[in-house]
Design an enzyme around this catalytic site. Structure first.
Site, mmCIF file in Angstrom:
data_model
loop_
_atom_site.group_PDB
_atom_site.id
_atom_site.type_symbol
_atom_site.label_atom_id
_atom_site.label_comp_id
_atom_site.label_asym_id
_atom_site.label_seq_id
_atom_site.Cartn_x
_atom_site.Cartn_y
_atom_site.Cartn_z
ATOM 1 N N ASP A 22 -6.641 32.664 -18.617
ATOM 2 C CA ASP A 22 -7.702 33.394 -17.928
ATOM 3 C C ASP A 22 -7.934 34.745 -18.590
ATOM 4 O O ASP A 22 -6.985 35.401 -19.036
ATOM 5 C CB ASP A 22 -7.301 33.594 -16.460
ATOM 6 C CG ASP A 22 -8.454 34.050 -15.593
ATOM 7 O OD1 ASP A 22 -9.618 33.924 -16.026
ATOM 8 O OD2 ASP A 22 -8.191 34.539 -14.474
ATOM 9 N N HIS A 39 -14.263 33.488 -25.908
ATOM 10 C CA HIS A 39 -13.754 32.119 -25.950
ATOM 11 C C HIS A 39 -13.170 31.789 -27.328
ATOM 12 O O HIS A 39 -12.155 31.080 -27.421
ATOM 13 C CB HIS A 39 -14.867 31.136 -25.593
ATOM 14 C CG HIS A 39 -15.275 31.194 -24.149
ATOM 15 N ND1 HIS A 39 -14.352 31.228 -23.124
ATOM 16 C CD2 HIS A 39 -16.500 31.212 -23.553
ATOM 17 C CE1 HIS A 39 -14.983 31.261 -21.961
ATOM 18 N NE2 HIS A 39 -16.281 31.262 -22.197
ATOM 19 N N LEU A 133 6.624 18.685 -29.910
ATOM 20 C CA LEU A 133 6.012 19.303 -28.725
ATOM 21 C C LEU A 133 4.816 18.460 -28.310
ATOM 22 O O LEU A 133 4.034 18.032 -29.161
ATOM 23 C CB LEU A 133 5.545 20.730 -29.043
ATOM 24 C CG LEU A 133 4.663 21.427 -27.992
ATOM 25 C CD1 LEU A 133 5.493 21.777 -26.752
ATOM 26 C CD2 LEU A 133 4.018 22.690 -28.567
ATOM 27 N N SER A 198 -5.824 28.053 -8.730
ATOM 28 C CA SER A 198 -7.172 27.584 -9.083
ATOM 29 C C SER A 198 -7.233 26.083 -9.342
ATOM 30 O O SER A 198 -7.790 25.629 -10.340
ATOM 31 C CB SER A 198 -7.713 28.360 -10.298
ATOM 32 O OG SER A 198 -7.918 29.716 -9.972
#
Length: 244
Positions: A22, A39, A133, A198
């Site tokens: 965020d 972004h 990962l 959220s």
């Protein structure tokens, strides 16, 4: 200021870190830049975060990349986010694959354009055998929708006679979620100073350690990732039990 409880558990590395990324918009606005610049900077932070997770030995990293609610944003912002997603899926997956990273996608991909869906599935297929990962991208994902679709699938299984209602428990229900083959997150991190989930991994985060930091996502780096792990190492996880 971060809440810290219990004694330090030196050397403890979480298996699964989930992050609500965020602050892209505020980062851009504070610099007088267009939203797209925020972004783009956020996408660079994703790459730093993945490298930090690999270095730390974390095995699962789930990133809330595009929520089901993000479709409510302006058409221009949705288009910008989709273009960035398309670019990174098309041109950056090979770099991740070379590091042993596996890509997984959760969420409702049907809302994206066919080429984005195809790139997402290609990324999953081309990295499926990697084990260093697993990076889970939550795309058009919502925790409530995940629970609803799991309930519907389970009801269909009961109707079809492949599952008995008497067999339903938490583990059974969890097997119908989009995250069925994933460990629950040990940590859920949210950047930018906001303190809410959220609609992110609502069922799965029941016993996750919640860590909220002030840093805006585009500024997140390996130092912040290490700080999160340090906070986690001082938390005492009880899972409802009393301390011994």
């Amino acid at each position: 200021m971060y809440p810290v409880a219990g004694g330090r558990r030196a050397g403890i590395v979480p298996v699964h870190v989930a992050i609500i990324m965020d602050g892209n918009g505020r980062w851009a606005a504070s610099r007088g830049l267009p939203l797209l610049a925020g972004h783009r900077a956020g996408a660079e932070a994703v790459q730093r975060c993945i490298r930090a997770a690999v270095a730390a030995g974390v095995k699962w990293l789930t990133l809330y990349a595009f929520s089901s609610e993000n479709w409510r944003r302006t058409p221009q912002e949705v288009a910008d986010l989709t273009s960035l997603l398309r670019y990174y899926l098309r041109y950056k997956v090979a770099e991740l694959a070379a590091k042993g990273v596996r890509i997984r996608i959760i969420g409702d991909l049907s809302r994206f354009a066919p080429d984005v869906r195809a790139e997402a599935r290609r990324a999953e297929m081309e990295t499926a055998s990697n084990t260093v990962l697993t990076v889970v991208l939550a795309l058009s994902y919502g925790g409530r929708a995940d629970i609803v679709q799991a309930a519907l699938r389970m009801a269909k299984a009961i109707d079809a006679g492949t599952l008995a209602a008497s067999q339903v428990d938490e583990d059974t229900f969890g097997g119908f979620l989009m995250t069925a083959d994933m460990p629950d997150p040990d940590i859920v991190v949210r950047t930018s100073g906001e303190s809410r989930l959220s609609n992110f991994l609502l069922w799965q985060s029941a016993y996750a350690e919640l860590i909220f930091i002030e840093t805006l996502w585009p500024d997140f780096d390996a130092g912040h990732f290490d700080a999160v792990l340090q906070i986690y190492s001082r938390r005492e996880r009880r899972f409802g039990a009393r301390p011994v």
